[in-house]
Design a protein around this motif. Structure first.
Motif, PDB file in Angstrom:
ATOM      1  N   VAL A  37     -23.406  35.586  17.441  1.00  0.00           N
ATOM      2  CA  VAL A  37     -23.401  35.593  18.923  1.00  0.00           C
ATOM      3  C   VAL A  37     -23.476  37.076  19.289  1.00  0.00           C
ATOM      4  CG1 VAL A  37     -22.255  35.029  20.912  1.00  0.00           C
ATOM      5  CG2 VAL A  37     -21.967  33.534  18.896  1.00  0.00           C
ATOM      6  N   THR A  38     -24.532  37.187  20.183  1.00  0.00           N
ATOM      7  CA  THR A  38     -25.028  38.695  20.573  1.00  0.00           C
ATOM      8  C   THR A  38     -24.928  38.593  22.199  1.00  0.00           C
ATOM      9  OG1 THR A  38     -26.138  39.162  18.608  1.00  0.00           O
ATOM     10  CG2 THR A  38     -26.578  40.525  20.577  1.00  0.00           C
ATOM     11  N   LEU A  39     -24.059  39.446  22.783  1.00  0.00           N
ATOM     12  CA  LEU A  39     -24.099  39.736  24.181  1.00  0.00           C
ATOM     13  C   LEU A  39     -24.746  40.917  24.574  1.00  0.00           C
ATOM     14  CD1 LEU A  39     -23.148  38.901  26.802  1.00  0.00           C
ATOM     15  CD2 LEU A  39     -20.948  40.278  26.554  1.00  0.00           C
ATOM     16  N   VAL A  40     -25.794  40.956  25.532  1.00  0.00           N
ATOM     17  CA  VAL A  40     -26.205  42.339  25.997  1.00  0.00           C
ATOM     18  C   VAL A  40     -25.721  42.206  27.609  1.00  0.00           C
ATOM     19  CG1 VAL A  40     -28.219  43.392  26.784  1.00  0.00           C
ATOM     20  CG2 VAL A  40     -28.192  42.159  24.518  1.00  0.00           C
ATOM     21  N   THR A  41     -25.146  43.129  27.818  1.00  0.00           N
ATOM     22  CA  THR A  41     -24.614  43.325  29.271  1.00  0.00           C
ATOM     23  C   THR A  41     -25.531  44.502  29.939  1.00  0.00           C
ATOM     24  OG1 THR A  41     -22.514  42.635  28.462  1.00  0.00           O
ATOM     25  CG2 THR A  41     -22.670  43.882  30.668  1.00  0.00           C
ATOM     26  N   CYS A  42     -26.067  44.253  31.080  1.00  0.00           N
ATOM     27  CA  CYS A  42     -27.170  45.403  31.581  1.00  0.00           C
ATOM     28  C   CYS A  42     -26.508  46.187  32.423  1.00  0.00           C
ATOM     29  CB  CYS A  42     -28.033  44.345  32.352  1.00  0.00           C
ATOM     30  SG  CYS A  42     -28.789  43.172  31.395  1.00  0.00           S
ATOM     31  N   THR A  43     -25.277  46.150  32.879  1.00  0.00           N
ATOM     32  CA  THR A  43     -24.567  47.339  33.808  1.00  0.00           C
ATOM     33  C   THR A  43     -23.157  47.175  33.272  1.00  0.00           C
ATOM     34  OG1 THR A  43     -24.021  46.226  35.851  1.00  0.00           O
ATOM     35  CG2 THR A  43     -26.282  46.711  35.603  1.00  0.00           C
ATOM     36  N   GLY A  87     -29.966  49.012  26.694  1.00  0.00           N
ATOM     37  CA  GLY A  87     -30.439  50.562  26.627  1.00  0.00           C
ATOM     38  C   GLY A  87     -29.568  51.471  26.329  1.00  0.00           C
ATOM     39  N   GLY A  88     -28.163  51.219  26.007  1.00  0.00           N
ATOM     40  CA  GLY A  88     -27.071  52.160  25.627  1.00  0.00           C
ATOM     41  C   GLY A  88     -26.166  52.371  26.926  1.00  0.00           C
ATOM     42  N   ARG A  89     -25.202  52.813  26.673  1.00  0.00           N
ATOM     43  CA  ARG A  89     -24.117  52.836  27.780  1.00  0.00           C
ATOM     44  C   ARG A  89     -24.593  53.922  28.660  1.00  0.00           C
ATOM     45  NH1 ARG A  89     -19.820  55.779  29.920  1.00  0.00           N
ATOM     46  NH2 ARG A  89     -17.928  54.723  30.330  1.00  0.00           N
ATOM     47  N   GLY A  90     -24.526  53.374  30.035  1.00  0.00           N
ATOM     48  CA  GLY A  90     -24.938  54.268  31.144  1.00  0.00           C
ATOM     49  C   GLY A  90     -26.240  54.208  31.585  1.00  0.00           C
ATOM     50  N   ARG A  91     -27.111  53.421  30.726  1.00  0.00           N
ATOM     51  CA  ARG A  91     -28.442  53.357  30.928  1.00  0.00           C
ATOM     52  C   ARG A  91     -28.939  52.753  32.276  1.00  0.00           C
ATOM     53  NH1 ARG A  91     -33.294  55.182  28.699  1.00  0.00           N
ATOM     54  NH2 ARG A  91     -32.360  55.097  26.753  1.00  0.00           N
ATOM     55  N   TYR A  92     -28.293  51.548  32.825  1.00  0.00           N
ATOM     56  CA  TYR A  92     -28.405  51.369  34.312  1.00  0.00           C
ATOM     57  C   TYR A  92     -27.100  51.305  34.961  1.00  0.00           C
ATOM     58  CZ  TYR A  92     -33.092  50.503  31.937  1.00  0.00           C
ATOM     59  OH  TYR A  92     -34.113  50.438  31.154  1.00  0.00           O
ATOM     60  N   ARG A  93     -27.231  51.346  36.212  1.00  0.00           N
ATOM     61  CA  ARG A  93     -25.989  51.227  37.113  1.00  0.00           C
ATOM     62  C   ARG A  93     -26.228  49.858  37.665  1.00  0.00           C
ATOM     63  NH1 ARG A  93     -24.537  57.246  39.569  1.00  0.00           N
ATOM     64  NH2 ARG A  93     -24.489  58.614  37.711  1.00  0.00           N
ATOM     65  N   ASP A  94     -24.802  49.499  38.153  1.00  0.00           N
ATOM     66  CA  ASP A  94     -24.555  48.388  38.854  1.00  0.00           C
ATOM     67  C   ASP A  94     -25.426  48.586  40.215  1.00  0.00           C
ATOM     68  OD1 ASP A  94     -23.635  46.630  40.836  1.00  0.00           O
ATOM     69  OD2 ASP A  94     -21.476  46.559  39.984  1.00  0.00           O
ATOM     70  N   SER A  95     -26.274  47.663  40.776  1.00  0.00           N
ATOM     71  CA  SER A  95     -26.861  47.767  41.878  1.00  0.00           C
ATOM     72  C   SER A  95     -26.365  47.267  43.247  1.00  0.00           C
ATOM     73  CB  SER A  95     -28.201  46.899  41.902  1.00  0.00           C
ATOM     74  OG  SER A  95     -28.792  47.267  40.568  1.00  0.00           O
ATOM     75  N   GLY A  96     -24.981  46.959  43.146  1.00  0.00           N
ATOM     76  CA  GLY A  96     -24.357  46.409  44.536  1.00  0.00           C
ATOM     77  C   GLY A  96     -24.991  45.181  44.881  1.00  0.00           C
ATOM     78  N   ASP A 115     -40.756  46.447  32.133  1.00  0.00           N
ATOM     79  CA  ASP A 115     -41.237  46.507  30.859  1.00  0.00           C
ATOM     80  C   ASP A 115     -40.411  47.559  30.312  1.00  0.00           C
ATOM     81  OD1 ASP A 115     -42.929  44.413  31.209  1.00  0.00           O
ATOM     82  OD2 ASP A 115     -44.711  45.548  30.692  1.00  0.00           O
ATOM     83  N   GLU A 116     -39.753  48.429  30.867  1.00  0.00           N
ATOM     84  CA  GLU A 116     -38.939  49.550  30.451  1.00  0.00           C
ATOM     85  C   GLU A 116     -37.504  48.875  29.671  1.00  0.00           C
ATOM     86  OE1 GLU A 116     -35.720  52.089  32.261  1.00  0.00           O
ATOM     87  OE2 GLU A 116     -37.379  53.218  32.319  1.00  0.00           O
ATOM     88  N   ALA A 117     -36.894  48.143  30.776  1.00  0.00           N
ATOM     89  CA  ALA A 117     -35.754  47.498  30.715  1.00  0.00           C
ATOM     90  C   ALA A 117     -35.898  46.406  29.415  1.00  0.00           C
ATOM     91  CB  ALA A 117     -35.203  46.980  31.801  1.00  0.00           C
ATOM     92  N   ALA A 118     -37.037  45.759  29.628  1.00  0.00           N
ATOM     93  CA  ALA A 118     -37.408  44.461  28.736  1.00  0.00           C
ATOM     94  C   ALA A 118     -37.473  45.145  27.474  1.00  0.00           C
ATOM     95  CB  ALA A 118     -38.503  43.810  29.225  1.00  0.00           C
ATOM     96  N   GLY A 119     -38.024  46.271  27.267  1.00  0.00           N
ATOM     97  CA  GLY A 119     -38.249  46.960  25.758  1.00  0.00           C
ATOM     98  C   GLY A 119     -36.827  46.976  25.007  1.00  0.00           C
TER      99      GLY A 119
END
Length: 285
Positions: A37-43, A87-96, A115-119
């Protein structure tokens, strides 16, 4: 590289706590049964509203650090060892929330080039080679910008990975059948006087509620209800869980039921049965 188990499940979520609320029982069940089981969290959810008064001083980077600790604790409760930040820790911030100034921050996930984020997610897909992907519907369940973007990124990554020969066989949306939601809130109404919440939410407040006919899979997580509730409790800044009862509240202080059978709608792929009980059904693994 260590050989991965035959069954491999990937989940894409927007913030820490989304995974435990939506899929905690599913994740615990498949991890216990030997699936990878792999979890990817975006922010890291820097814009989340903090519930406990002693922690309300946390915001921005400090809140992100706390929520990262909470995520690790939740994954320990679910038995999931492979969890990552897109993308690693801190790549994308919460958008509110929708319509706030945070949506315009060029560092936030909502503003990320698709495409960057999807990459970054394609890199995970190439490594893990999941057969099954779980994420939100096109509305993100309830319209939050980060949830909508997580949907877009997950689908785009699946397309890009398939073009590189890494096909994901089945893609599911998180769902709750309307009849189950109504029954859960009926039980909640009866129990509300004995709960630490003064008011109940409504079915309209639950993301992903749809007519029962749209449900294509149900994962019975009754055996893992305790793990799911413990994982939700680990997200203490965001979730208040009723002591000894299957109910919780977010920062709006409105009680909701905890659903331990978790439901899905097949968005891509071939169904294994009219109402699947196994997300890998029909895949021969």
């Amino acid at each position: 590289m260590t050989e991965l188990p035959a069954r491999r499940l990937l989940l894409v979520h927007a913030h820490p706590d989304d995974e435990s609320i939506n899929n905690g029982a599913t994740m615990a069940a498949y991890a216990a049964r030997g699936a990878h089981v792999t979890l990817v969290t975006c922010t890291l959810g820097e814009r989340g509203e903090v519930i406990p008064p002693p922690l309300r001083h946390l915001s921005g980077a400090a809140l992100a650090e706390e929520r990262e600790r909470e995520l690790a604790a939740a994954m320990a409760e679910l038995g999931v060892t492979d969890f990552r930040l897109l993308g690693g820790r801190g790549r994308y911030r919460d958008s509110g929330m929708t319509g706030t100034a945070d949506n315009d921050d060029l560092r936030c996930f909502w503003q990320a080039p698709l495409d960057e984020a999807a990459g970054h997610l394609v890199d995970v897909i190439r490594e893990v080679r999941p057969q099954v992907l779980i994420t939100y519907d096109p509305d993100g369940g309830y319209g939050h910008p980060d949830h909508v973007q997580a949907h877009r990124v997950a689908l785009r990554a699946a397309e890009l990975a398939a073009a590189q020969g890494h096909l994901i066989d089945k893609i599911y949306w998180n769902r709750v059948p309307r009849s189950v939601a109504l029954a859960g809130f009926a039980r909640l109404d009866d129990d509300l006087p004995r709960l630490p919440f003064s008011k109940a939410a409504s079915v309209a407040d639950v993301p992903g509620v749809v007519d029962d006919g749209r449900i294509t899979a149900a994962v019975d997580g009754t055996e893992y209800a305790g793990a799911k509730i413990a994982a939700m409790r680990a997200h203490a800044t965001q979730i208040e869980v009723a002591p000894g009862k299957p109910y919780f509240a977010l920062s709006n202080e409105l009680a909701q039921p905890v659903f331990t059978t978790e439901y899905y709608e097949l968005a891509r792929g071939e169904p294994g049965a009219a109402r699947e009980t196994d997300l890998f059904e029909g895949l021969g693994v």
